[in-house]
Design a protein around this motif. Structure first.
Motif, PDB file in Angstrom:
ATOM      1  N   MET A   1       0.865  -1.180   0.000  1.00  0.00           N
ATOM      2  CA  MET A   1       0.000   0.000   0.000  1.00  0.00           C
ATOM      3  C   MET A   1       0.902   1.231   0.000  1.00  0.00           C
ATOM      4  O   MET A   1       1.908   1.288   0.716  1.00  0.00           O
ATOM      5  CB  MET A   1      -0.909   0.011   1.218  1.00  0.00           C
ATOM      6  CG  MET A   1      -1.948  -1.096   1.225  1.00  0.00           C
ATOM      7  SD  MET A   1      -3.195  -0.894  -0.078  1.00  0.00           S
ATOM      8  CE  MET A   1      -4.084   0.540   0.529  1.00  0.00           C
TER       9      MET A   1
ATOM     10  N   GLU B   1       1.625   4.967   1.011  1.00  0.00           N
ATOM     11  CA  GLU B   1       1.253   5.967   2.005  1.00  0.00           C
ATOM     12  C   GLU B   1       2.139   7.194   1.822  1.00  0.00           C
ATOM     13  O   GLU B   1       3.356   7.063   1.619  1.00  0.00           O
ATOM     14  CB  GLU B   1       1.406   5.423   3.424  1.00  0.00           C
ATOM     15  CG  GLU B   1       0.529   4.211   3.711  1.00  0.00           C
ATOM     16  CD  GLU B   1       0.814   3.576   5.058  1.00  0.00           C
ATOM     17  OE1 GLU B   1       0.045   2.673   5.457  1.00  0.00           O
ATOM     18  OE2 GLU B   1       1.799   3.976   5.707  1.00  0.00           O
TER      19      GLU B   1
ATOM     20  N   ARG C   1       4.209   0.054   1.965  1.00  0.00           N
ATOM     21  CA  ARG C   1       4.006  -0.806   3.132  1.00  0.00           C
ATOM     22  C   ARG C   1       3.488  -2.177   2.726  1.00  0.00           C
ATOM     23  O   ARG C   1       2.430  -2.309   2.111  1.00  0.00           O
ATOM     24  CB  ARG C   1       3.027  -0.153   4.110  1.00  0.00           C
ATOM     25  CG  ARG C   1       2.969  -0.850   5.471  1.00  0.00           C
ATOM     26  CD  ARG C   1       2.050  -0.107   6.429  1.00  0.00           C
ATOM     27  NE  ARG C   1       2.464   1.270   6.653  1.00  0.00           N
ATOM     28  CZ  ARG C   1       3.420   1.621   7.505  1.00  0.00           C
ATOM     29  NH1 ARG C   1       4.077   0.699   8.203  1.00  0.00           N
ATOM     30  NH2 ARG C   1       3.728   2.902   7.662  1.00  0.00           N
TER      31      ARG C   1
ATOM     32  N   LEU D   1       1.054  10.223   7.738  1.00  0.00           N
ATOM     33  CA  LEU D   1       0.874   9.424   6.535  1.00  0.00           C
ATOM     34  C   LEU D   1      -0.592   9.205   6.217  1.00  0.00           C
ATOM     35  O   LEU D   1      -1.411   8.989   7.110  1.00  0.00           O
ATOM     36  CB  LEU D   1       1.575   8.073   6.683  1.00  0.00           C
ATOM     37  CG  LEU D   1       3.100   8.104   6.820  1.00  0.00           C
ATOM     38  CD1 LEU D   1       3.641   6.714   7.110  1.00  0.00           C
ATOM     39  CD2 LEU D   1       3.740   8.669   5.552  1.00  0.00           C
TER      40      LEU D   1
ATOM     41  N   SER E   1      -3.074   7.008   3.282  1.00  0.00           N
ATOM     42  CA  SER E   1      -3.063   5.980   2.243  1.00  0.00           C
ATOM     43  C   SER E   1      -3.518   6.551   0.906  1.00  0.00           C
ATOM     44  O   SER E   1      -4.429   7.384   0.838  1.00  0.00           O
ATOM     45  CB  SER E   1      -3.973   4.815   2.646  1.00  0.00           C
ATOM     46  OG  SER E   1      -4.075   3.883   1.583  1.00  0.00           O
TER      47      SER E   1
ATOM     48  N   GLY F   1      -4.846   4.644  -1.296  1.00  0.00           N
ATOM     49  CA  GLY F   1      -5.955   3.806  -1.727  1.00  0.00           C
ATOM     50  C   GLY F   1      -5.513   2.497  -2.359  1.00  0.00           C
ATOM     51  O   GLY F   1      -4.315   2.276  -2.602  1.00  0.00           O
ATOM     52  N   PRO F   2      -6.467   1.604  -2.640  1.00  0.00           N
ATOM     53  CA  PRO F   2      -6.129   0.254  -3.132  1.00  0.00           C
ATOM     54  C   PRO F   2      -5.668   0.222  -4.584  1.00  0.00           C
ATOM     55  O   PRO F   2      -5.028  -0.739  -5.016  1.00  0.00           O
ATOM     56  CB  PRO F   2      -7.437  -0.518  -2.960  1.00  0.00           C
ATOM     57  CG  PRO F   2      -8.511   0.539  -3.061  1.00  0.00           C
ATOM     58  CD  PRO F   2      -7.917   1.768  -2.438  1.00  0.00           C
TER      59      PRO F   2
END
Length: 436
Positions: free
Chosen positions: A185, A187, A216, A301, A303, A305-306
């Motif tokens: 992922m 970040e 990550r 931090l 994210s 997103g996917p």
């Protein structure tokens, strides 16, 4: 006995004067010729979008000792060991079927020859493209740049084994990174400390922003990218060791704290110098690395997103004719131009990288804060990286070049340089899909 000798010297004077005059005339002849102008050309493009995978590796960059310590004009010390060790670090990114690599080398600069050789090896690993960048360390090994001006002012006498060592370390790091791909992922975070940096030559001052990108994995970070701008010229000049300066110490410290393989990538570093003053000598270098590590840890931090966009486009810019008018006295201007022409590349590469929300322009030199801001204005980039894919020297704004201010006294080309790079950056950015 004395008078004939004086007469002999007097008779030689016209010959000496004629020889000096002929040498001056020869050096002042226009050997550069005319440098062609044309629009930038797109060299490559890679695009993908989807779940992100990444692999990372750190490989020792072991110089073929003894080696010259690069970074400054002569005299330069020779080194027989590294302290601390030098490294090549690589991250391989994959999204939507596209796979690209980033390589960071603890060197003063990277050449287009080294970059091309690393990319050739990358093809065998299934990578579609690679960015090769230097940390700009002023105390690392030299000898890997065959250009005359580079040998004279920065990297020392060219040696094939030094160049081969750099290529081998970069290629090995890429290979190990490509073989360790895993789901990650992305970040992103940012922190700022303006007191850590200052402008050494006028123009807009750097603001001390550090951008952090964490890749990550399921159990721990695979890698971390730190974007910051400050000249790594903290190690004492005559120290007879090769040394990665603060970038290497920072990366090693972050890695020891569990951040994964950590790459320090220089931003608009042209006029950015380190203002950190705690400690002396190597203690100060280590202290600054710790301070930057703490700053990185403060970056909140978020994210990405996917699903992540991954794109890399490279464009070729045609260089303007070299211009030594700010570098040498007026009466040696033509000779200075000729010397620069003998080493200057007629084309240079500008890239645009998209990694999620990050949209970065890379240039093969040292853009100042103002030059970087102009590239951001033209492309909508979120940032600018220097020392990537080659080296054309400093990049200053046309106004400061014409005024002989800022970093223009170190720039090898005339005021048109930033414009040429900017047009190529626009092409690369639009191709890569910059959204701003």
């Amino acid at each position: 006995m004395v008078f004939p000798r004086r007469a002999s010297w007097r008779s030689l004077f016209p010959l000496v004067l004629l020889t000096v005059g002929a040498a001056y005339a020869l050096g002042s002849w226009n050997w550069c010729g005319t440098w062609a102008e044309r629009a930038p050309v797109l060299l490559s493009q890679v695009k993908g979008e989807g779940p992100l995978r990444a692999g990372a590796a750190k490989v020792a960059l072991a110089p073929p000792f003894p080696v010259v310590v690069a970074g400054y004009s002569p005299p330069r010390p020779d080194a027989t060991q590294s302290d601390p060790p030098l490294h090549a670090r690589a991250v391989v990114l994959e999204a939507g079927g596209s796979r690209v690599g980033l390589v960071s080398l603890e060197l003063l600069l990277v050449t287009d020859v080294v970059t091309a050789r690393v990319r050739e090896h990358a093809k065998t690993l299934g990578l579609q493209d690679v960015l090769v960048l230097a940390t700009h360390t002023h105390s690392s090994l030299g000898g890997y740049d065959s250009r005359l001006v580079s040998q004279l002012v920065g990297t020392g006498r060219y040696r094939e084994d030094s160049e081969a060592t750099v290529v081998a370390a970069a290629s090995a790091a890429l290979g190990q990174a490509a073989s360790s791909l895993t789901d990650v992922m992305l970040e992103l975070g940012e922190a700022k400390e303006s007191s850590y940096v200052y402008t050494r030559s006028g123009g807009t001052a750097p603001d001390g922003t550090l951008t952090r990108a964490v890749l990550r994995g399921e159990a721990a970070p695979v890698a971390e990218l730190l974007f910051f701008a400050a000249h790594p010229a903290m190690v004492p000049r005559q120290r007879a060791y090769v040394d990665p300066d603060y970038p290497g110490r920072l990366s090693t410290l972050r890695e020891s704290e569990g951040s994964g393989v950590t790459l320090l990538l220089q931003g608009a570093v042209g006029n950015a110098s380190v203002a950190y003053s705690e400690g002396q000598g190597l203690e100060r270098v280590s202290g600054f690395a710790r301070a930057l590590s703490e700053l990185a840890g403060k970056a909140p931090l978020a994210s990405a997103g996917p699903s992540v966009r991954l794109s890399l486009a490279r464009a070729e810019a045609v260089m303007p004719r070299p211009d030594a008018s700010r570098l040498v006295p007026a009466f040696t201007r033509a000779a200075g131009d000729n010397l620069l022409c003998s080493s200057a590349e007629r084309v240079a590469e500008v890239s645009a990288l998209v990694l999620g929300p990050l949209e970065l322009v890379t240039v093969p030199g040292e853009p100042t804060v103002d030059a970087g801001a102009e590239l951001v204005r033209r492309t909508g980039a979120s940032g600018v990286l220097g020392l990537a894919g080659g080296y054309v020297g400093y990049v200053e704004t046309p106004d400061l070049v014409n005024a002989k201010g800022g970093e223009s006294r170190r720039q090898y080309f005339g005021p048109a340089l930033l414009e040429r790079l900017g047009v190529a950056a626009e092409l690369a950015a639009s191709t890569a899909g910059f959204t701003r």
